[in-house]
Design an enzyme around this catalytic site. Structure first.
Site, PDB file in Angstrom:
ATOM      1  N   GLU A 126      20.993 -26.299 -25.482  1.00 28.56           N
ATOM      2  CA  GLU A 126      20.958 -26.783 -26.864  1.00 28.56           C
ATOM      3  C   GLU A 126      22.136 -27.710 -27.141  1.00 28.56           C
ATOM      4  O   GLU A 126      21.978 -28.758 -27.792  1.00 28.56           O
ATOM      5  CB  GLU A 126      20.979 -25.596 -27.827  1.00 28.56           C
ATOM      6  N   GLU A 146      16.211 -17.366 -24.053  1.00 24.66           N
ATOM      7  CA  GLU A 146      16.466 -16.445 -25.170  1.00 24.66           C
ATOM      8  C   GLU A 146      15.391 -15.370 -25.346  1.00 24.66           C
ATOM      9  O   GLU A 146      15.725 -14.198 -25.582  1.00 24.66           O
ATOM     10  CB  GLU A 146      16.633 -17.234 -26.477  1.00 24.66           C
TER      11      GLU A 146
END
Length: 274
Positions: A126, A146
């Site tokens: 990210e 995640e």
């Protein structure tokens, strides 16, 4: 990514930062700011404190007219950033500027280059996505794992990736946590250049030097216009609000607690869907 705060909570965290040496290193020379995530023993994973520190660094970068380009990299040769440190309390706050001091930031119109020197997983990928140019070591890899620990790529990954690659490619990566090699990421347009092993920072500096030959004002305006086109403010605000809401819900969920416990105990998680 977690809930955001400012004010007294932020002051408290900054005091803690002073007790924790060198979470992030910076050096500047000839208009280039180099930001190095400095936790190689944890694959340069970020804590809440490190995100506040990065937020302050990017504030200073934005306001320093002598600094024209920033390069972000990781210490060592194993990892750029392995994301959020799972030893950190997931209920700890994030700066108002979001994950890594960037995911909810607006108005930073100076160039950001990611020099991905190794693993870029979860919040690490990210962070790279939040940069304007991504240079990857040939040994680097990218992924959003995640969901494997009961969480979601809420630091910008789930929001940004569907706009960077075709829908089914993005969804396949988001919903499986599978990794991409540096070359596969480049083939999909997620990496600008793959550098020879060990040369990623040198290659990133070459890109920075090319940017330094351009007018600073023209670069800022070019980025401002490009970002306004690709990430309209009204849509960004709505999605960021949704990210914060989801973060608060997930932080208290049984699955998130189970996922992190299973990761630490090196066992398969037992999901309940709650």
């Amino acid at each position: 990514m977690k809930r955001t705060v400012s004010g007294p909570h932020r002051i408290g965290l900054r005091r803690v930062q002073k007790l924790m040496a060198n979470l992030v290193r910076t050096e500047s020379a000839d208009g280039i700011l180099t930001v190095t995530l400095n936790r190689p023993e944890t694959l340069n994973s970020l804590t809440s404190e490190a995100c506040f520190e990065l937020s302050d660094i990017f504030d200073r970068y934005e306001n320093d007219d002598e600094l024209r380009v920033a390069i972000i990299t990781g210490a060592g040769d194993r990892a750029f950033c392995a994301g959020h440190d799972l030893a950190d309390d997931i209920s700890d706050p994030m700066p108002a500027t979001g994950w890594a001091g960037l995911s909810h930031r607006s108005g930073l119109n100076k160039p950001l280059i990611a020099a991905v020197n190794g693993l870029a997983l979860g919040g690490g990928w990210e962070l790279a996505m939040l940069c304007d140019v991504v240079i990857a070591d040939a040994r680097a890899s990218f992924g959003l794992p995640e969901p494997k620990v009961g969480f979601v790529a809420l630091g910008g990954g789930a929001r940004l990736l569907p706009h960077r690659v075709p829908h089914h490619i993005a969804m396949g990566l988001i919903l499986t946590g599978r990794k991409l090699s540096a070359q596969d990421a480049a083939n999909l347009g997620l990496v600008n250049e793959v550098s020879p092993p060990g040369k990623v920072l040198d290659t990133a500096k070459q890109w920075a030097e090319d940017m330094l030959t351009c007018s600073p004002l023209a670069l800022r305006m070019s980025k401002q216009l490009a970002m306004a086109s690709a990430d309209p403010e009204i849509l960004r605000e709505q999605l960021q609000t949704l990210e914060i809401k989801m973060t608060e819900e997930l932080s208290g969920s049984q699955d998130a607690k189970e996922g992190m416990a299973a990761f630490k105990e090196k066992r398969p998680p037992r999901w309940t869907g709650r």
